[in-house]
Scaffold this motif. Structure first.
Motif, PDB file in Angstrom:
ATOM      1  N   ASN A  21       0.825  -1.197   0.000  1.00  0.00           N
ATOM      2  CA  ASN A  21       0.000   0.000   0.000  1.00  0.00           C
ATOM      3  C   ASN A  21       0.864   1.253   0.000  1.00  0.00           C
ATOM      4  O   ASN A  21       0.615   2.204  -0.740  1.00  0.00           O
ATOM      5  N   GLU A  38      -7.784   0.329  -6.534  1.00  0.00           N
ATOM      6  CA  GLU A  38      -6.942  -0.676  -5.886  1.00  0.00           C
ATOM      7  C   GLU A  38      -7.763  -1.875  -5.439  1.00  0.00           C
ATOM      8  O   GLU A  38      -8.790  -1.724  -4.784  1.00  0.00           O
ATOM      9  N   VAL A  40      -7.151  -4.982  -3.124  1.00  0.00           N
ATOM     10  CA  VAL A  40      -6.202  -5.468  -2.120  1.00  0.00           C
ATOM     11  C   VAL A  40      -6.491  -6.932  -1.796  1.00  0.00           C
ATOM     12  O   VAL A  40      -7.593  -7.285  -1.357  1.00  0.00           O
TER      13      VAL A  40
END
Length: 277
Positions: A21, A38, A40
């Motif tokens: 990150n 994003e 994750v």
């Protein structure tokens, strides 16, 4: 004005993903008109979990940043990305292998080691507790326990900088300079802590303070707190104090919290070298 282009990015980690990150954000700020989405994928440690990751990448193709230490899982991710035609970047691999070769050491291959509950972890927890307990001039009788003391007028980023330093294991306290109020007497006789004076461009300071009053719904906009001339005098008086005491000065006007903290850490290293000599 160009419209932002949406780009998918996948962060795949066998740990919490914090490292990825940080790296992703540090890189993405360099690109204008790119709006990253994003995805994750953290704690990926089994073949089944990796297959789910690959399905997600297939649904929303985009570059992959990874920190996966298991050879089998890493190779599966690399091969899957190659088949889909998306880049797969092993963020830590070049650093780990270069250090391993230089140190002549074996790589453990265990994920999440940086989050182990070691002495350093508990030192950081204690440092955070110290920063919170010594914020805004609290417990001035215990300032001698600090590694760093930040002094500055209101809205010079003292508190967030202390918290950032605490997360690096540094015991940081801060003392506000309030017009008409004396600073704590112990501050002027301390030898161990590094004392740093923070300053800021008066015009920027007025703007920040006005925004703060607006957020707090405080309508007393005519007070000295936001009066340009009074603020300029406040900043000048603070600078004279720093120079009189021989405290290093950092202007935070155009610095991020991270940049201010980095400058303080550099000063602290020199301060400790002098103490040790």
């Amino acid at each position: 004005m160009k419209k932002n282009i949406v780009r998918h990015m996948h962060l795949v980690s066998d740990s919490t993903g914090e490292t990825l990150n940080s790296v992703a954000r540090a890189c993405l700020v360099q690109f204008e008109n790119v709006e990253p989405r994003e995805h994750v994928w953290s704690l990926v440690r089994t073949k089944g979990q990796m297959e789910k990751v690959l399905l997600g990448i297939q649904d929303s193709p985009g570059p992959v940043l990874m920190t996966v230490l298991n050879d089998v899982l890493r190779q599966r991710l690399v091969e899957g990305c190659r088949e889909m035609g998306v880049p797969c970047i092993p963020v830590l691999e070049p650093v780990i292998h270069t250090l391993g070769a230089y140190f002549g050491a074996t790589i453990s291959g265990r994920p999440g080691l940086q989050h182990a509950l070691d002495a350093e972890y508990f030192d950081r927890i204690e440092a955070v507790n110290y920063a919170l307990g010594h914020d805004d001039g609290q417990q001035s009788e215990k300032l001698a326990e600090a590694d760093v003391i930040l002094v500055g007028v209101s809205r010079t980023s003292k508190t967030p900088t202390c918290i950032y330093l605490a997360n690096r294991g540094i015991r940081a306290a801060n003392v506000p300079i309030v017009p008409g109020l004396p600073l704590p007497e112990p501050l002027f006789s301390l030898k161990k802590p590094l004392i740093v004076g923070l300053t800021k461009d008066p015009d920027r300071l007025v703007q920040v303070r006005r925004n703060r009053l607006r957020i707090d719904e405080d309508q007393d906009g005519e007070s000295d707190y936001v009066d340009p001339e009074a603020v300029r005098q406040e900043v000048a008086d603070a600078r004279r104090l720093y120079n009189r005491q021989g405290w290093p000065i950092i202007d935070v006007s155009r610095r991020s919290i991270e940049e201010t903290a980095a400058a303080i850490l550099s000063l602290l290293a020199k301060h400790r070298e002098v103490d040790a000599s």
